[in-house]
Design a protein around this motif. Structure first.
Motif, PDB file in Angstrom:
ATOM      1  N   ASN A   1     103.072 -76.677   8.904  1.00 41.41           N
ATOM      2  CA  ASN A   1     102.586 -77.051  10.232  1.00 41.41           C
ATOM      3  C   ASN A   1     103.249 -76.159  11.285  1.00 41.41           C
ATOM      4  OD1 ASN A   1     105.218 -78.401  10.775  1.00 41.41           O
ATOM      5  ND2 ASN A   1     104.430 -79.869   9.279  1.00 41.41           N
ATOM      6  N   VAL A   2     102.673 -76.175  12.486  1.00 40.29           N
ATOM      7  CA  VAL A   2     103.180 -75.356  13.590  1.00 40.29           C
ATOM      8  C   VAL A   2     104.394 -76.045  14.209  1.00 40.29           C
ATOM      9  CG1 VAL A   2     102.611 -74.325  15.831  1.00 40.29           C
ATOM     10  CG2 VAL A   2     100.867 -74.431  14.035  1.00 40.29           C
ATOM     11  N   SER A   3     105.405 -75.275  14.543  1.00 36.65           N
ATOM     12  CA  SER A   3     106.656 -75.817  15.099  1.00 36.65           C
ATOM     13  C   SER A   3     106.414 -76.584  16.398  1.00 36.65           C
ATOM     14  CB  SER A   3     107.628 -74.661  15.372  1.00 36.65           C
ATOM     15  OG  SER A   3     108.655 -75.051  16.249  1.00 36.65           O
ATOM     16  N   ASP A   4     106.949 -77.813  16.468  1.00 40.54           N
ATOM     17  CA  ASP A   4     106.855 -78.616  17.689  1.00 40.54           C
ATOM     18  C   ASP A   4     107.554 -77.918  18.862  1.00 40.54           C
ATOM     19  OD1 ASP A   4     105.440 -80.566  16.395  1.00 40.54           O
ATOM     20  OD2 ASP A   4     107.137 -81.938  16.131  1.00 40.54           O
ATOM     21  N   ASP A   5     108.716 -77.350  18.601  1.00 37.27           N
ATOM     22  CA  ASP A   5     109.480 -76.681  19.661  1.00 37.27           C
ATOM     23  C   ASP A   5     108.705 -75.487  20.217  1.00 37.27           C
ATOM     24  OD1 ASP A   5     111.507 -78.484  19.384  1.00 37.27           O
ATOM     25  OD2 ASP A   5     112.760 -77.194  18.111  1.00 37.27           O
ATOM     26  N   TRP A   6     108.083 -74.733  19.313  1.00 37.26           N
ATOM     27  CA  TRP A   6     107.311 -73.554  19.732  1.00 37.26           C
ATOM     28  C   TRP A   6     106.120 -73.971  20.589  1.00 37.26           C
ATOM     29  CZ3 TRP A   6     102.270 -71.820  18.767  1.00 37.26           C
ATOM     30  CH2 TRP A   6     102.011 -70.480  19.065  1.00 37.26           C
ATOM     31  N   LEU A   7     105.393 -75.005  20.148  1.00 40.74           N
ATOM     32  CA  LEU A   7     104.253 -75.499  20.916  1.00 40.74           C
ATOM     33  C   LEU A   7     104.686 -76.003  22.293  1.00 40.74           C
ATOM     34  CD1 LEU A   7     101.910 -77.505  18.483  1.00 40.74           C
ATOM     35  CD2 LEU A   7     101.233 -75.644  20.018  1.00 40.74           C
ATOM     36  N   ALA A   8     105.777 -76.773  22.303  1.00 39.85           N
ATOM     37  CA  ALA A   8     106.273 -77.329  23.566  1.00 39.85           C
ATOM     38  C   ALA A   8     106.647 -76.219  24.545  1.00 39.85           C
ATOM     39  CB  ALA A   8     107.481 -78.223  23.303  1.00 39.85           C
ATOM     40  N   GLN A   9     107.272 -75.180  24.038  1.00 39.36           N
ATOM     41  CA  GLN A   9     107.674 -74.053  24.882  1.00 39.36           C
ATOM     42  C   GLN A   9     106.456 -73.337  25.455  1.00 39.36           C
ATOM     43  OE1 GLN A   9     109.597 -70.821  22.788  1.00 39.36           O
ATOM     44  NE2 GLN A   9     110.844 -70.280  24.565  1.00 39.36           N
ATOM     45  N   LYS A  10     105.454 -73.084  24.603  1.00 40.62           N
ATOM     46  CA  LYS A  10     104.227 -72.409  25.052  1.00 40.62           C
ATOM     47  C   LYS A  10     103.514 -73.231  26.118  1.00 40.62           C
ATOM     48  CE  LYS A  10     104.180 -68.676  22.475  1.00 40.62           C
ATOM     49  NZ  LYS A  10     104.292 -67.329  23.092  1.00 40.62           N
ATOM     50  N   ILE A  11     103.369 -74.525  25.876  1.00 36.10           N
ATOM     51  CA  ILE A  11     102.644 -75.393  26.806  1.00 36.10           C
ATOM     52  C   ILE A  11     103.394 -75.502  28.132  1.00 36.10           C
ATOM     53  CG2 ILE A  11     101.902 -77.779  27.207  1.00 36.10           C
ATOM     54  CD1 ILE A  11     101.276 -77.911  24.168  1.00 36.10           C
ATOM     55  N   HIS A  12     104.725 -75.598  28.055  1.00 35.91           N
ATOM     56  CA  HIS A  12     105.534 -75.707  29.276  1.00 35.91           C
ATOM     57  C   HIS A  12     105.344 -74.475  30.166  1.00 35.91           C
ATOM     58  CE1 HIS A  12     108.801 -76.780  31.931  1.00 35.91           C
ATOM     59  NE2 HIS A  12     109.349 -75.580  31.729  1.00 35.91           N
ATOM     60  N   ARG A  13     105.267 -73.294  29.576  1.00 35.91           N
ATOM     61  CA  ARG A  13     105.097 -72.054  30.352  1.00 35.91           C
ATOM     62  C   ARG A  13     103.749 -72.016  31.060  1.00 35.91           C
ATOM     63  NH1 ARG A  13     106.068 -67.001  26.672  1.00 35.91           N
ATOM     64  NH2 ARG A  13     105.313 -66.005  28.575  1.00 35.91           N
ATOM     65  N   ILE A  14     102.725 -72.640  30.468  1.00 35.39           N
ATOM     66  CA  ILE A  14     101.374 -72.605  31.046  1.00 35.39           C
ATOM     67  C   ILE A  14     101.186 -73.695  32.098  1.00 35.39           C
ATOM     68  CG2 ILE A  14      98.895 -72.730  30.487  1.00 35.39           C
ATOM     69  CD1 ILE A  14      99.714 -72.018  27.590  1.00 35.39           C
ATOM     70  N   ASP A  15     101.970 -74.756  32.012  1.00 36.97           N
ATOM     71  CA  ASP A  15     101.756 -75.958  32.829  1.00 36.97           C
ATOM     72  C   ASP A  15     102.191 -75.741  34.283  1.00 36.97           C
ATOM     73  OD1 ASP A  15     101.100 -78.475  33.582  1.00 36.97           O
ATOM     74  OD2 ASP A  15     102.717 -79.487  32.506  1.00 36.97           O
ATOM     75  N   ARG A  16     101.413 -74.884  34.995  1.00 37.96           N
ATOM     76  CA  ARG A  16     101.680 -74.586  36.407  1.00 37.96           C
ATOM     77  C   ARG A  16     100.347 -74.469  37.132  1.00 37.96           C
ATOM     78  NH1 ARG A  16     104.163 -69.025  35.670  1.00 37.96           N
ATOM     79  NH2 ARG A  16     103.745 -68.912  37.909  1.00 37.96           N
ATOM     80  N   THR A  17     100.323 -74.829  38.403  1.00 33.48           N
ATOM     81  CA  THR A  17      99.075 -74.739  39.182  1.00 33.48           C
ATOM     82  C   THR A  17      99.196 -73.763  40.350  1.00 33.48           C
ATOM     83  OG1 THR A  17      99.754 -76.665  40.475  1.00 33.48           O
ATOM     84  CG2 THR A  17      98.295 -77.064  38.599  1.00 33.48           C
ATOM     85  N   ASP A  18     100.278 -72.958  40.378  1.00 34.36           N
ATOM     86  CA  ASP A  18     100.404 -71.960  41.441  1.00 34.36           C
ATOM     87  C   ASP A  18      99.617 -70.706  41.057  1.00 34.36           C
ATOM     88  OD1 ASP A  18     102.479 -71.721  39.370  1.00 34.36           O
ATOM     89  OD2 ASP A  18     102.992 -69.886  40.436  1.00 34.36           O
ATOM     90  N   GLY A  19      99.414 -69.823  42.029  1.00 34.42           N
ATOM     91  CA  GLY A  19      98.745 -68.560  41.735  1.00 34.42           C
ATOM     92  C   GLY A  19      97.287 -68.547  42.158  1.00 34.42           C
ATOM     93  N   ASP A  20      96.653 -67.367  41.984  1.00 38.05           N
ATOM     94  CA  ASP A  20      95.262 -67.201  42.409  1.00 38.05           C
ATOM     95  C   ASP A  20      94.301 -67.603  41.291  1.00 38.05           C
ATOM     96  OD1 ASP A  20      95.449 -65.160  40.579  1.00 38.05           O
ATOM     97  OD2 ASP A  20      95.400 -63.535  42.050  1.00 38.05           O
ATOM     98  N   ILE A  21      93.006 -67.406  41.549  1.00 33.51           N
ATOM     99  CA  ILE A  21      91.963 -67.791  40.591  1.00 33.51           C
ATOM    100  C   ILE A  21      92.179 -67.139  39.231  1.00 33.51           C
ATOM    101  CG2 ILE A  21      89.505 -67.505  40.062  1.00 33.51           C
ATOM    102  CD1 ILE A  21      89.807 -69.699  41.965  1.00 33.51           C
ATOM    103  N   ASP A  22      92.498 -65.829  39.224  1.00 35.82           N
ATOM    104  CA  ASP A  22      92.685 -65.120  37.953  1.00 35.82           C
ATOM    105  C   ASP A  22      93.842 -65.715  37.154  1.00 35.82           C
ATOM    106  OD1 ASP A  22      90.582 -63.387  38.103  1.00 35.82           O
ATOM    107  OD2 ASP A  22      91.729 -61.760  39.024  1.00 35.82           O
ATOM    108  N   ALA A  23      94.945 -66.020  37.839  1.00 42.29           N
ATOM    109  CA  ALA A  23      96.115 -66.590  37.158  1.00 42.29           C
ATOM    110  C   ALA A  23      95.774 -67.938  36.543  1.00 42.29           C
ATOM    111  CB  ALA A  23      97.274 -66.733  38.139  1.00 42.29           C
ATOM    112  N   LEU A  24      95.051 -68.782  37.304  1.00 45.25           N
ATOM    113  CA  LEU A  24      94.655 -70.099  36.803  1.00 45.25           C
ATOM    114  C   LEU A  24      93.678 -69.964  35.634  1.00 45.25           C
ATOM    115  CD1 LEU A  24      94.225 -71.908  40.231  1.00 45.25           C
ATOM    116  CD2 LEU A  24      95.943 -72.447  38.498  1.00 45.25           C
ATOM    117  N   SER A  25      92.747 -69.018  35.741  1.00 40.58           N
ATOM    118  CA  SER A  25      91.766 -68.808  34.665  1.00 40.58           C
ATOM    119  C   SER A  25      92.454 -68.368  33.380  1.00 40.58           C
ATOM    120  CB  SER A  25      90.728 -67.761  35.086  1.00 40.58           C
ATOM    121  OG  SER A  25      89.954 -68.229  36.156  1.00 40.58           O
TER     122      SER A  25
END
Length: 350
Positions: A292-316
């Motif tokens: 299975n995929v590492s929980d820690d790895w998934l959590a780290q990836k998701i945490h880095r994406i979980d932001r709403t700042d930036g322009d349209i391209d960044a959000l897309s």
């Protein structure tokens, strides 16, 4: 790129008593040559589709869909409509299904009167559209800029009018006028018959990575079956076949099949092939070594994406990335706590 999937169904998928193919008249000749006993039933369009010529964006009627063929063009038109008309919904193939559906709902509810879309609008979105206006007649098809064919224009223009309500289409902005013969083809639904079909071998060999690649690159015996251009999954497989560790892991049938399953993770971002291949290589390593995929790895990836700042391209870009991780979370057996990761990825997308 996905035409080979439909060809495979056409050739091999069969019902127990009856098989029904739904499609365009352009396939009649090819189907007749393939199946002697086939029976054709035609269902004409109930409403009339007519050409309205050219109109400025500012003069387009309510319930209009304006079609562009790049994200820059779509956002520029949406911004113009926001200033002049108060707002517009945006639909693009690059948007996640849930994001796209939220935009569609905004238009359908009447919150906005205009929809700005790419040719994704031609893929089965049944909306309350009176008029379709093309802001361009050329698109980038993954290799080059090319003119849209009459049948492609018709697929999009046909979104105007529903059931027994007439619809109209035309051009706007910097789009050149439509030629008379193209307009006639669209309004009469008369297009060039299909003579070639995309094909990729579906009988894969998992004895080794090289045998798998060879089976995917096999050519058809019939000259009317054209081998599909190299898709993302095959490109990724070839990239990983050159990585010593990945090749060493894929040493038997089950591990080669697992490698192929992982290579089929969609590259929603489409930014850099090598970056996607590295992501796939990491996931393959987790699945092969731990199941299975590492929980820690998934959590780290998701945490880095979980932001709403930036322009349209960044959000897309973040939406595209979370869609990839959502795909991983949706695969049965790939994560320890599937329900947790499905909810986590969905929360970020929301």
């Amino acid at each position: 790129d996905r035409g080979h999937v439909f060809t495979n169904c056409l050739l091999h998928a069969r019902g127990r008593h009856e098989t029904i193919f739904l499609g365009a008249e352009t396939m009649r000749g090819k189907l007749k040559s393939l199946f002697d006993s086939i029976e054709f039933k035609t269902r004409p369009r109930f409403s009339h589709l007519s050409f309205l010529g050219s109109k400025k964006v500012s003069r387009l009627p309510r319930r209009t869909a304006i079609v562009g063929f790049s994200s820059d063009q779509v956002y520029a038109i949406a911004e113009l409509l926001r200033r002049q008309k108060g707002g517009a919904a945006v639909v693009m193939g690059a948007l996640s299904p849930r994001t796209r559906n939220a935009q569609v709902e905004m238009y359908q509810n009447g919150d906005v009167d205009y929809l700005v879309a790419t040719d994704a609008i031609g893929m089965g979105l049944n909306l309350d559209i009176t008029h379709v206006a093309f802001s361009g007649l050329r698109k980038f098809d993954g290799r080059r800029m090319r003119q849209l064919q009459p049948n492609e224009l018709a697929q999009i223009a046909g979104r105007a009018g529903r059931y027994m309500t007439p619809g109209t289409f035309g051009v706007t902005g910097e789009a050149p006028p439509l030629q008379d013969d193209v307009v006639a083809a669209i309004t009469s639904h008369n297009f060039t018959p299909m003579k070639k079909l995309q094909w990729r071998n579906a009988r894969l060999e998992f004895g080794s990575v090289d045998r798998l690649i060879a089976s995917l690159e096999q050519t058809a015996d019939d000259d009317w079956l054209v081998r599909a251009r190299e898709a993302d999954d095959l490109m990724t497989l070839k990239s990983l076949s050159e990585v010593a560790e990945a090749r060493a892991r894929a040493s038997d049938g089950p591990s080669v099949k697992l490698l192929w399953d992982v290579c089929r993770i969609p590259d929603f971002r489409g930014i850099c092939h090598q970056e996607h291949a590295h992501l796939v290589e990491t996931i393959f390593g987790f699945l092969h070594e731990h199941g299975n995929v590492s929980d820690d790895w998934l959590a780290q990836k998701i945490h880095r994406i979980d932001r709403t700042d930036g322009d349209i391209d960044a959000l897309s870009n973040r939406l595209d990335y979370i869609r990839t991780l959502t795909y991983v979370a949706q695969r049965n057996g790939w994560c320890r706590d599937e329900s947790h990761w499905r909810e986590a990825t969905r929360a970020v997308e929301d």
